[in-house]
Enzyme design. Structure first.
Site, PDB file in Angstrom:
ATOM      1  N   ARG A  59       0.809  -1.217   0.000  1.00 46.84           N
ATOM      2  CA  ARG A  59       0.000   0.000   0.000  1.00 46.84           C
ATOM      3  C   ARG A  59       0.844   1.270   0.000  1.00 46.84           C
ATOM      4  O   ARG A  59       0.392   2.345  -0.388  1.00 46.84           O
ATOM      5  CB  ARG A  59      -0.958  -0.014   1.196  1.00 46.84           C
ATOM      6  N   TYR A 112     -14.400  21.200 -11.111  1.00 51.04           N
ATOM      7  CA  TYR A 112     -14.911  19.879 -11.457  1.00 51.04           C
ATOM      8  C   TYR A 112     -16.015  19.483 -10.467  1.00 51.04           C
ATOM      9  O   TYR A 112     -15.870  19.688  -9.260  1.00 51.04           O
ATOM     10  CB  TYR A 112     -13.730  18.893 -11.375  1.00 51.04           C
ATOM     11  N   ASP A 184      -5.523  22.538  -9.538  1.00 55.45           N
ATOM     12  CA  ASP A 184      -5.816  21.406 -10.417  1.00 55.45           C
ATOM     13  C   ASP A 184      -5.299  21.789 -11.808  1.00 55.45           C
ATOM     14  O   ASP A 184      -5.821  22.689 -12.450  1.00 55.45           O
ATOM     15  CB  ASP A 184      -7.325  21.135 -10.446  1.00 55.45           C
ATOM     16  N   LYS A 209      -6.779  11.586 -17.538  1.00 50.27           N
ATOM     17  CA  LYS A 209      -7.030  12.323 -18.762  1.00 50.27           C
ATOM     18  C   LYS A 209      -5.813  12.219 -19.688  1.00 50.27           C
ATOM     19  O   LYS A 209      -5.602  11.196 -20.295  1.00 50.27           O
ATOM     20  CB  LYS A 209      -7.383  13.781 -18.423  1.00 50.27           C
TER      21      LYS A 209
HETATM   22  C1  LIG Z   1     -11.691  14.250 -14.408  1.00 52.84           C
HETATM   23  C2  LIG Z   1     -11.224  15.330 -13.561  1.00 52.84           C
HETATM   24  C3  LIG Z   1     -10.947  15.136 -12.221  1.00 52.84           C
HETATM   25  C4  LIG Z   1     -11.217  13.819 -11.533  1.00 52.84           C
HETATM   26  O1  LIG Z   1     -10.386  12.822 -12.047  1.00 52.84           O
HETATM   27  P1  LIG Z   1     -10.758  11.252 -11.965  1.00 52.84           P
HETATM   28  O2  LIG Z   1      -9.465  10.627 -12.348  1.00 52.84           O
HETATM   29  O3  LIG Z   1     -11.867  11.024 -12.916  1.00 52.84           O
HETATM   30  O4  LIG Z   1     -11.166  10.992 -10.561  1.00 52.84           O
HETATM   31  C5  LIG Z   1     -10.455  16.203 -11.501  1.00 52.84           C
HETATM   32  N1  LIG Z   1     -10.231  17.388 -12.065  1.00 52.84           N
HETATM   33  C6  LIG Z   1     -10.485  17.613 -13.357  1.00 52.84           C
HETATM   34  C7  LIG Z   1     -10.212  18.961 -13.935  1.00 52.84           C
HETATM   35  C8  LIG Z   1     -10.999  16.592 -14.146  1.00 52.84           C
HETATM   36  O5  LIG Z   1     -11.269  16.834 -15.420  1.00 52.84           O
END
Ligand SMILES: *Cc1c(COP(=O)(O)O)cnc(C)c1O
Length: 394
Positions: A59, A112, A184, A209
């Site tokens: 972990r 988000y 982010d 992404k």
């Molecule tokens: C998709 C997304 C997230 C969350 O990511 P996951 O991997 O789907 O949990 C957070 N911030 C942004 C800007 C996103 O597009």
């Protein structure tokens, strides 16, 4: 040569791997492990001294996940990274690490949806006062600061409106009060924006992404400074946050082509966004890389490129027209998420309740690696269907 001086295209071919350690194998192997065996009592008793750098228990990480942490950290210019099983899980970990009961937090209103929900439904219940702010406030965000402001969370550009935040001016006023700034950075990827270099404390990627880039794995990474890493890492440890080695491997594989993919995404997205601007069905294209976008000046000043994710605000249309357009797209897939090799389109309805009235629907678009003219043709045929549906509708 100093690694900072070499081109990032070269850097992403090198980082996060060391063939000498793995019998010459180019890519780091997938370390599937929960239990780690120690051959002597002494080794077992000392195993926890370096538990975040050498294997102690599955972990706590393994060479595959550390390689990914190191690679992204190097690109973002950080000290160390923390990986988690999704972008949202790592965001939640970071927010839990910095929020305090009775404290106040500032979250940009265009974040988000999962982040908004986590703040309202979870942090709110732990007696954290969540305030959503307008990222266009720039340094006027200072007026919202309180004695108990625990952190500022910025998503730039924001998921909902693609508004770019003036991060340097937010950080300027935050530093005076010693308020941590969490960013982010998923949209730009570590290649096109470096929040830590502007003084942010943490830069987060939903690696799901662009880094994974092939729509086949979920991962999140928080890249930290020397000061923020112990805080985030401790919370991740307490919560039991960890990422699977197979997914980390896929992210490292995706990373190798990130630069060429981003270049193509940007080029195609600019062409398609430019074409969309000329369409009579379109009210506005939301994409900071476009010259007339309100965020363009800041984007141009701070970012070195744009990704292929943008949005289109359509003129008022019926839900039926949107459905007729989207149900028969040939190249665009419809779905959540974005940043893969394939193009995605998804509508956002400003008012979910009134499905029988015409409304200004937002189309979220993620441009993939297909030929851009094919994508334009697909959209054009979609608009034809859209127009005849609304005509028949009266
Ligand atoms: C998709 C997304 C997230 C969350 O990511 P996951 O991997 O789907 O949990 C957070 N911030 C942004 C800007 C996103 O597009």
């Amino acid at each position: 040569m100093n690694e900072n001086e070499i081109s990032e295209d070269t850097l992403i071919a090198k980082i996060g791997r060391n063939s000498d350690l793995y019998q010459g194998v180019v890519n780091i192997p997938v370390y599937r492990a929960s239990t780690i065996l120690f051959s002597t009592l002494e080794k077992l008793q000392h195993s926890e001294e370096n538990m975040f750098d050498t294997m102690c228990y599955g972990r706590l990480g393994n060479p595959t996940t550390w390689a990914l942490e190191d690679a992204i950290t190097q690109l973002e210019g950080g000290f160390k990274g923390v990986v988690g099983p999704s972008g949202l899980s790592i965001i939640a970990t970071v927010l839990m690490a910095y929020a305090k009961p009775g404290g106040h937090i500032l979250i940009s209103h265009n974040v988000y949806s999962g982040v908004r929900r986590f703040c309202q439904e979870v942090l709110g219940n732990f007696n954290v006062e969540v305030e959503f702010y307008d990222p266009n406030l720039r340094n006027n965000i200072e007026k919202l600061f309180r004695q108990n402001t625990a952190f500022i969370y910025v998503e730039s550009p924001g998921s909902t409106d693609l508004a770019i935040a003036d991060l340097p001016s937010i950080i300027n006023v935050a530093k005076i009060r010693d308020i941590p700034v969490i960013v982010d950075n998923t949209w730009a990827t570590p290649l096109y924006y470096k929040p830590l270099k502007y003084g942010a404390d943490i830069s987060i990627q939903s690696a799901t992404k662009y880094i994974v880039g092939h729509s086949d794995a979920l991962l999140g990474i928080a890249v930290c400074t020397e000061k923020s890493w112990p805080i985030v890492n401790r919370m991740s440890f307490y919560l039991g946050i960890c990422a699977g080695p197979d997914d980390a491997y896929l992210a490292l594989r995706g990373l190798r082509t990130l630069s060429v993919r981003m270049e193509r995404y940007q080029k195609s997205a600019l062409q398609i966004a430019g074409w969309l601007k000329t369409r009579p069905e379109v009210e506005r294209v939301l994409y900071p890389a476009l010259k007339d976008d309100p965020g363009h000046a800041i984007w141009k000043r701070d970012y070195t490129g744009a990704s292929g994710r943008f949005a289109v605000k359509l003129k008022k249309a019926s839900v039926k027209a949107i459905a007729t357009m989207l149900d028969q797209m040939e190249h665009f897939g419809m779905g959540f998420s974005w940043g893969g090799f394939e193009s995605i389109i998804a509508p956002i309805f400003p008012d979910q309740q009134v499905q029988d009235q015409k409304q200004n629907v937002l189309l979220r678009i993620s441009i993939g690696l297909e030929n851009p003219q094919d994508l334009i043709d697909d959209l054009e045929k979609g608009f034809d269907r859209f127009n005849s549906a609304d005509k028949n509708n009266g």
